[in-house]
Design a protein around this motif. Structure first.
Motif, PDB file in Angstrom:
ATOM      1  N   SER A   7      30.629 -16.761 -52.118  1.00  0.00           N
ATOM      2  CA  SER A   7      31.097 -16.655 -50.737  1.00  0.00           C
ATOM      3  C   SER A   7      30.289 -15.606 -49.993  1.00  0.00           C
ATOM      4  O   SER A   7      30.310 -14.433 -50.360  1.00  0.00           O
ATOM      5  CB  SER A   7      32.589 -16.273 -50.712  1.00  0.00           C
ATOM      6  OG  SER A   7      33.015 -16.084 -49.389  1.00  0.00           O
ATOM      7  N   PRO A   8      29.560 -15.998 -48.944  1.00  0.00           N
ATOM      8  CA  PRO A   8      28.745 -15.032 -48.212  1.00  0.00           C
ATOM      9  C   PRO A   8      29.568 -14.167 -47.278  1.00  0.00           C
ATOM     10  O   PRO A   8      29.055 -13.256 -46.663  1.00  0.00           O
ATOM     11  CB  PRO A   8      27.788 -15.923 -47.415  1.00  0.00           C
ATOM     12  CG  PRO A   8      28.564 -17.184 -47.191  1.00  0.00           C
ATOM     13  CD  PRO A   8      29.417 -17.366 -48.422  1.00  0.00           C
ATOM     14  N   SER A   9      30.867 -14.461 -47.135  1.00  0.00           N
ATOM     15  CA  SER A   9      31.730 -13.692 -46.265  1.00  0.00           C
ATOM     16  C   SER A   9      33.103 -13.572 -46.920  1.00  0.00           C
ATOM     17  O   SER A   9      33.406 -14.239 -47.903  1.00  0.00           O
ATOM     18  CB  SER A   9      31.850 -14.357 -44.885  1.00  0.00           C
ATOM     19  OG  SER A   9      32.458 -15.628 -45.016  1.00  0.00           O
ATOM     20  N   PHE A  10      33.924 -12.700 -46.341  1.00  0.00           N
ATOM     21  CA  PHE A  10      35.286 -12.517 -46.848  1.00  0.00           C
ATOM     22  C   PHE A  10      36.255 -12.936 -45.753  1.00  0.00           C
ATOM     23  O   PHE A  10      36.199 -12.430 -44.628  1.00  0.00           O
ATOM     24  CB  PHE A  10      35.518 -11.057 -47.232  1.00  0.00           C
ATOM     25  CG  PHE A  10      36.861 -10.802 -47.854  1.00  0.00           C
ATOM     26  CD1 PHE A  10      37.137 -11.253 -49.130  1.00  0.00           C
ATOM     27  CD2 PHE A  10      37.847 -10.119 -47.153  1.00  0.00           C
ATOM     28  CE1 PHE A  10      38.370 -11.026 -49.716  1.00  0.00           C
ATOM     29  CE2 PHE A  10      39.089  -9.896 -47.719  1.00  0.00           C
ATOM     30  CZ  PHE A  10      39.353 -10.343 -49.015  1.00  0.00           C
ATOM     31  N   ARG A  11      37.150 -13.868 -46.074  1.00  0.00           N
ATOM     32  CA  ARG A  11      38.073 -14.419 -45.085  1.00  0.00           C
ATOM     33  C   ARG A  11      39.466 -13.834 -45.314  1.00  0.00           C
ATOM     34  O   ARG A  11      40.030 -14.006 -46.400  1.00  0.00           O
ATOM     35  CB  ARG A  11      38.098 -15.938 -45.185  1.00  0.00           C
ATOM     36  CG  ARG A  11      36.750 -16.578 -44.858  1.00  0.00           C
ATOM     37  CD  ARG A  11      36.617 -17.946 -45.484  1.00  0.00           C
ATOM     38  NE  ARG A  11      36.643 -17.843 -46.949  1.00  0.00           N
ATOM     39  CZ  ARG A  11      36.568 -18.889 -47.771  1.00  0.00           C
ATOM     40  NH1 ARG A  11      36.470 -20.115 -47.274  1.00  0.00           N
ATOM     41  NH2 ARG A  11      36.604 -18.715 -49.077  1.00  0.00           N
ATOM     42  N   LEU A  12      39.982 -13.163 -44.309  1.00  0.00           N
ATOM     43  CA  LEU A  12      41.263 -12.466 -44.419  1.00  0.00           C
ATOM     44  C   LEU A  12      42.273 -13.062 -43.440  1.00  0.00           C
ATOM     45  O   LEU A  12      42.065 -13.043 -42.229  1.00  0.00           O
ATOM     46  CB  LEU A  12      41.069 -10.978 -44.127  1.00  0.00           C
ATOM     47  CG  LEU A  12      42.329 -10.108 -44.162  1.00  0.00           C
ATOM     48  CD1 LEU A  12      42.898 -10.047 -45.573  1.00  0.00           C
ATOM     49  CD2 LEU A  12      42.027  -8.715 -43.640  1.00  0.00           C
ATOM     50  N   PRO A  32      28.664  -3.547 -45.069  1.00  0.00           N
ATOM     51  CA  PRO A  32      28.160  -4.059 -43.790  1.00  0.00           C
ATOM     52  C   PRO A  32      27.380  -5.361 -43.911  1.00  0.00           C
ATOM     53  O   PRO A  32      27.222  -6.073 -42.924  1.00  0.00           O
ATOM     54  CB  PRO A  32      27.260  -2.918 -43.297  1.00  0.00           C
ATOM     55  CG  PRO A  32      26.844  -2.200 -44.539  1.00  0.00           C
ATOM     56  CD  PRO A  32      28.017  -2.274 -45.462  1.00  0.00           C
ATOM     57  N   ASP A  33      26.916  -5.678 -45.133  1.00  0.00           N
ATOM     58  CA  ASP A  33      26.142  -6.900 -45.310  1.00  0.00           C
ATOM     59  C   ASP A  33      27.011  -8.122 -45.584  1.00  0.00           C
ATOM     60  O   ASP A  33      26.499  -9.235 -45.702  1.00  0.00           O
ATOM     61  CB  ASP A  33      25.138  -6.710 -46.456  1.00  0.00           C
ATOM     62  CG  ASP A  33      25.814  -6.280 -47.756  1.00  0.00           C
ATOM     63  OD1 ASP A  33      26.853  -5.586 -47.677  1.00  0.00           O
ATOM     64  OD2 ASP A  33      25.307  -6.623 -48.843  1.00  0.00           O
ATOM     65  N   ILE A  34      28.334  -7.930 -45.675  1.00  0.00           N
ATOM     66  CA  ILE A  34      29.248  -9.047 -45.953  1.00  0.00           C
ATOM     67  C   ILE A  34      30.253  -9.136 -44.807  1.00  0.00           C
ATOM     68  O   ILE A  34      31.160  -8.305 -44.713  1.00  0.00           O
ATOM     69  CB  ILE A  34      29.977  -8.873 -47.290  1.00  0.00           C
ATOM     70  CG1 ILE A  34      28.958  -8.748 -48.428  1.00  0.00           C
ATOM     71  CG2 ILE A  34      30.930 -10.034 -47.549  1.00  0.00           C
ATOM     72  CD1 ILE A  34      29.564  -8.500 -49.777  1.00  0.00           C
ATOM     73  N   PRO A  35      30.124 -10.111 -43.916  1.00  0.00           N
ATOM     74  CA  PRO A  35      31.041 -10.218 -42.768  1.00  0.00           C
ATOM     75  C   PRO A  35      32.478 -10.465 -43.218  1.00  0.00           C
ATOM     76  O   PRO A  35      32.724 -11.185 -44.190  1.00  0.00           O
ATOM     77  CB  PRO A  35      30.496 -11.416 -41.985  1.00  0.00           C
ATOM     78  CG  PRO A  35      29.098 -11.615 -42.483  1.00  0.00           C
ATOM     79  CD  PRO A  35      29.085 -11.155 -43.897  1.00  0.00           C
ATOM     80  N   LEU A  36      33.414  -9.863 -42.508  1.00  0.00           N
ATOM     81  CA  LEU A  36      34.837 -10.113 -42.745  1.00  0.00           C
ATOM     82  C   LEU A  36      35.359 -10.967 -41.585  1.00  0.00           C
ATOM     83  O   LEU A  36      35.270 -10.557 -40.431  1.00  0.00           O
ATOM     84  CB  LEU A  36      35.611  -8.802 -42.855  1.00  0.00           C
ATOM     85  CG  LEU A  36      37.078  -8.928 -43.285  1.00  0.00           C
ATOM     86  CD1 LEU A  36      37.534  -7.677 -44.023  1.00  0.00           C
ATOM     87  CD2 LEU A  36      38.008  -9.194 -42.110  1.00  0.00           C
ATOM     88  N   GLU A  37      35.881 -12.134 -41.920  1.00  0.00           N
ATOM     89  CA  GLU A  37      36.389 -13.059 -40.912  1.00  0.00           C
ATOM     90  C   GLU A  37      37.915 -13.021 -40.902  1.00  0.00           C
ATOM     91  O   GLU A  37      38.550 -13.163 -41.947  1.00  0.00           O
ATOM     92  CB  GLU A  37      35.907 -14.486 -41.210  1.00  0.00           C
ATOM     93  CG  GLU A  37      34.396 -14.636 -41.229  1.00  0.00           C
ATOM     94  CD  GLU A  37      33.963 -16.035 -41.626  1.00  0.00           C
ATOM     95  OE1 GLU A  37      34.860 -16.897 -41.789  1.00  0.00           O
ATOM     96  OE2 GLU A  37      32.753 -16.257 -41.774  1.00  0.00           O
TER      97      GLU A  37
END
Length: 254
Positions: A7-12, A32-37
């Motif tokens: 997963s290139p991002s973390f979904r919350l 900072p290199d892993i977007p949080l959605e």
């Protein structure tokens, strides 16, 4: 544990009334290199969002299915009754369910409380949402019992609220599918629990790459000199004075 690289991002996900800003800020500082959605869901939708993988973790209202989800309880909210500002109930700082027995109380379809026996007089219909119920309270046709965060979320100038001391309470937790405890989920758990970057209970900090042009290991520059060789000038030579003459053997008297 699932590889977090999938997963290139973390979904919350988060339910109404929860404010995740503090934890999001810490995440952005540390990763900072892993977007949080962020994904806002209703209390009813939260479990489905986690079960289907639409979100990696979520702030939800308890209870959850503990055979499927892991959960870390965070806090329990005060329960309040939302009333018009000119209502008689506002004369007291706190009320009980008995004080509401003769009042029309709305129980919206997204009600977060699991009432054994709903208090008050039943309304003519159940509003679809808490927001709809708040509008009806403003119209003066009934009252609404909710967690304090929802009363603040739907604040109106013509409404106020009072604590209900003996009402059920709603608890908020961080939850995620137990079989999908990824490295990113572990990172977020550490943030929510207040772990520092170098905490031994969290994931180890990512190693920093040495700057270009500098040796990663400077131990060679600190090696001891070989035996028999002088590592530097002697303390005496630094003073600038003449070296002391060598003492020869004493002459033998005749």
């Amino acid at each position: 544990m699932t590889d977090s690289q999938e997963s290139p991002s973390f979904r919350l996900a988060y339910v109404p009334g929860v404010t995740p800003a503090k934890w999001v800020r810490i995440w952005n500082e540390r990763l900072p290199d892993i977007p949080l959605e962020l994904l806002q869901v209703t209390a009813v939708e939260a479990s489905d969002a986690l079960r289907t993988g639409e979100a990696d973790a979520g702030f939800v209202r308890l209870p959850v299915d503990r055979t499927v989800f892991s959960a870390i309880p965070l806090y329990t909210e005060t329960t309040v009754v939302v009333v018009p500002k000119d209502h008689l109930i506002t004369a007291a700082e706190e009320v009980t369910l008995a004080d509401l027995a003769d009042e029309v109380l709305f129980h919206p379809l997204d009600d977060v409380f699991d009432w054994d026996s709903p208090p008050g007089e039943p309304a003519f219909e159940r509003p679809a949402t808490t927001a709809d119920a708040v509008e009806l309270v403003a119209a003066g046709v009934g009252l609404l019992v909710v967690p304090q965060s929802l009363a603040r979320l739907h604040h109106r100038r013509d409404l106020t609220y009072r604590t209900v001391v003996d009402a059920p309470q709603s608890s908020v937790a961080l939850s995620w599918p137990e079989e999908a405890t990824t490295d990113l989920v572990e990172d977020f758990i550490g943030i929510v629990r207040g772990r520092t970057v170098n905490s031994t209970r969290g994931r180890p900090a990512r190693p920093e790459t040495p700057p270009k042009g500098k040796r990663a290991d400077s131990s060679a520059a600190r090696q001891k000199p070989a035996a028999g060789k002088t590592a530097g000038r002697s303390p005496r030579s630094r003073s600038g004075g003449a070296k002391a003459p060598k003492r020869g053997k004493p002459r033998r008297r005749s």
